[in-house]
Enzyme design. Structure first.
Site, PDB file in Angstrom:
ATOM      1  N   GLU A   1      -1.425  -0.308   3.228  1.00 22.87           N
ATOM      2  CA  GLU A   1      -1.257  -1.721   3.404  1.00 22.87           C
ATOM      3  C   GLU A   1      -0.116  -2.158   4.136  1.00 22.87           C
ATOM      4  O   GLU A   1       0.812  -1.413   4.219  1.00 22.87           O
ATOM      5  CB  GLU A   1      -1.300  -2.299   1.961  1.00 22.87           C
ATOM      6  CG  GLU A   1      -1.134  -3.793   1.965  1.00 22.87           C
ATOM      7  CD  GLU A   1      -1.342  -4.252   0.795  1.00 22.87           C
ATOM      8  OE1 GLU A   1      -1.461  -5.498   0.421  1.00 22.87           O
ATOM      9  OE2 GLU A   1      -0.905  -3.692  -0.327  1.00 22.87           O
TER      10      GLU A   1
ATOM     11  N   LYS B   1      -7.971  -9.338   2.789  1.00 22.25           N
ATOM     12  CA  LYS B   1      -7.868  -9.182   1.483  1.00 22.25           C
ATOM     13  C   LYS B   1      -8.543 -10.517   0.751  1.00 22.25           C
ATOM     14  O   LYS B   1      -8.315 -11.570   0.842  1.00 22.25           O
ATOM     15  CB  LYS B   1      -6.579  -9.066   1.039  1.00 22.25           C
ATOM     16  CG  LYS B   1      -5.944  -8.321  -0.300  1.00 22.25           C
ATOM     17  CD  LYS B   1      -4.569  -8.125  -0.189  1.00 22.25           C
ATOM     18  CE  LYS B   1      -3.933  -7.528  -1.453  1.00 22.25           C
ATOM     19  NZ  LYS B   1      -2.522  -7.277  -1.597  1.00 22.25           N
TER      20      LYS B   1
ATOM     21  N   CYS C   1      -5.430  -2.836  -1.738  1.00 18.90           N
ATOM     22  CA  CYS C   1      -4.681  -2.915  -2.957  1.00 18.90           C
ATOM     23  C   CYS C   1      -5.293  -3.873  -4.021  1.00 18.90           C
ATOM     24  O   CYS C   1      -6.130  -3.420  -4.769  1.00 18.90           O
ATOM     25  CB  CYS C   1      -3.420  -3.317  -2.544  1.00 18.90           C
ATOM     26  SG  CYS C   1      -1.941  -2.945  -3.709  1.00 18.90           S
TER      27      CYS C   1
END
Length: 537
Positions: free
Chosen positions: A43, A113, A149
């Site tokens: 990330e 994300k 994540c």
């Protein structure tokens, strides 16, 4: 058909886009040379993580976009190699935490994300907007998708990928270290991803960023949740994992380290990166003959090398001879420059200056603190003169209850063991001595003392450290109430005393140097209690 996925567990530096881009390119080329079809980086690998308020600057997004496009062109000769790069993305008025697939000289696709963490050390809702569109691509008949994540700590984003036919989920991560975090990650991926019929390739960042440590420990799980590959702890790493269809073939699984070894290596990484990435030429620390400074010295030498560490002993009239002897013994073992600068004359001068003001008043912590502040002044003077950073040596137990002196032993630039409880300090020293015997035994067996008055020990003012640390952990790290802690078996007077000290010393902790975080709740980002507060539970 075999698909080869490379996990590039890299150490990015926040804001150093040129160096980060060069590192990604290097890892990608090394992976391609081994036949990789996909190279997965962590990330925010292009800009480092977390960038914090750099994300409020449009120039940061513009430079990132420019660097990403240039990287895509640079890697154009890696034909059909999909390189997944993490980066921030600005789209009009919206801002995203993104990961792009670089392929044949262009940005072939970008995933943004979905889940934005806003707890503990994270505040991504301050910077980013959420998205909900899956991204997938096919290689040799296998469908790969991307989540970033936090997306995989919930079921929704993996479910969207599964609904799109994804068989292998690629997960770039910037997941910071704390005790037992590795097991938590693996179990969470099993619950939220593998349970939906997908294999997982989990690429985590490695490196120190201010107080945060990113430990790597990247891994691959098959659809049944079995570990098929596991990368190193607190070290850059590159591993190729073969997939037969959507199933990973067993690759290297690095053996899990004991807890003390994990923590010690995290502290070494934190010191090395804080000092190295910020350009300090070396480190200074005050050596007292006690266990805390001994541990910090060991960590500093392992992180930087003996030639970049200098230890200063500053004896007062209350410094025991054995403290001097043990300090001299240890510095010989580790090979650092060592100097002794007595504070006796300075202490006498302060006492003479204040004699009329303090006439008729008894000696108390005022005189003790003067000694600590003289030492702090000397250390900062050496730092100013030579450019080396001062490493403070206070531990979490002391920081919790205020057993430390503002502008004294708290003076410095980086608090190495700020999140290490006193009982863990001893365990880390024992671990380091198991590697090579560098900390004299007497430092580990004598009663801890600040040596600021005759025959002083820490337990003159504090409960035994196993009691203090147990109460601190329950109250501060686990958010238990006083009643719950007492019910668990601790004496009421000890609980009341420790929790009171934690509350009234917030003003000190706010003025302490930044320090390495190794628990799930450290003093700093995780702990945001008001200094001025009348609340009592």
């Amino acid at each position: 058909m075999t698909v080869k996925v490379a996990i590039a567990q890299i150490n990015s530096t926040v804001g150093d886009l040129a160096a980060n881009s060069a590192k990604i390119a290097d890892f990608a080329r090394r992976a391609a040379a081994q036949g990789a079809d996909i190279v997965l980086t962590p990330e925010m690998s292009l800009v480092g993580y977390p960038p914090e308020d750099l994300l409020l600057r449009e120039s940061f997004y513009a430079k990132t976009a420019e660097t990403l496009a240039a990287l895509a062109v640079e890697l154009a000769d890696l034909k059909e190699v999909h390189v997944v790069v993490g980066h921030p993305l600005q789209d009009g008025t919206l801002h995203f935490n993104a990961a792009s697939v670089l392929l044949n000289g262009v940005i072939a696709g970008t995933y943004c994300k979905r889940e934005l963490p806003n707890t503990t050390v994270f505040d991504e809702k301050r910077y980013f907007d959420a998205a909900d569109q899956p991204l997938f691509f096919d290689i040799k008949g296998v469908r790969f998708g991307i989540n970033i994540c936090e997306d995989t700590w919930f079921k929704a984003a993996p479910a969207a990928a599964a609904d799109a036919g994804v068989q292998v989920l690629l997960v770039p991560n910037g997941s910071p270290y704390h005790l037992k975090k590795q097991h938590l990650r693996v179990n969470t991926m099993r619950e939220n991803v593998c349970s939906q019929g997908m294999s997982v390739v989990y690429a985590n960042l490695v490196g120190g960023q201010d107080e945060l440590i990113f430990d790597g420990n990247s891994f691959v799980l098959d659809r049944d949740g079995a570990v098929r590959a596991h990368l190193q702890h607190c070290v850059e790493d590159l591993q190729i994992v073969e997939f037969q269809g959507a199933e990973p073939v067993d690759a290297t699984i690095v053996e899990e380290l004991p807890m003390e070894a994990q923590v010690y290596k995290a502290l070494v990484l934190g010191v090395r990166d804080y000092i190295g990435k910020n350009g300090f030429p070396g480190a200074l620390l005050g050596l007292s003959g006690g266990v805390d400074s001994a541990l910090v010295l060991a960590i500093a030498v392992d992180a930087l090398g003996a030639d970049k560490v200098r230890a200063i002993m500053m004896p007062s009239p209350y410094t025991a001879d054995i403290s001097m002897i043990d300090s001299r013994d240890m510095v010989k073992r580790v090979g650092v420059r060592y100097d002794e600068i007595s504070i006796g004359d300075c202490f006498d001068a302060f006492n003479r200056t204040l004699a009329e003001e303090f006439k008729g008043l008894p000696l108390d912590t005022t005189e003790e603190n003067i000694q600590a502040r003289i030492r702090g002044t000397i250390m900062m003077a050496l730092s100013n003169k030579y450019g080396a950073i001062v490493l403070t040596t206070g531990n979490k137990s002391e920081m919790a209850v205020g057993y430390c002196t503002l502008y004294g032993d708290m003076a410095g630039g980086f608090a190495v063991i700020k999140d290490i409880a006193k009982t863990l300090v001893y365990r880390l020293c024992a671990y380091r001595n198991s590697v090579s015997d560098i900390i004299p035994d007497r430092i580990l067996t004598r009663a801890p003392s600040a040596e600021l008055r005759p025959d002083q020990t820490d337990q003159d003012s504090l409960p035994e450290y196993d009691v203090l640390d147990g109460i601190m952990q329950r109250y501060m790290e686990e958010n238990q109430s006083r009643a719950e802690i007492i019910a668990s078996g601790y004496r009421e007077e000890d609980v009341n005393r420790v929790t009171h000290l934690i509350k009234i010393n917030e003003y000190k902790r706010r003025q302490s140097p930044v320090g390495i975080r190794i628990t799930h709740r450290a003093f700093g980002r995780d702990w945001r209690y008001p200094i001025t507060s009348k609340f009592r539970d």
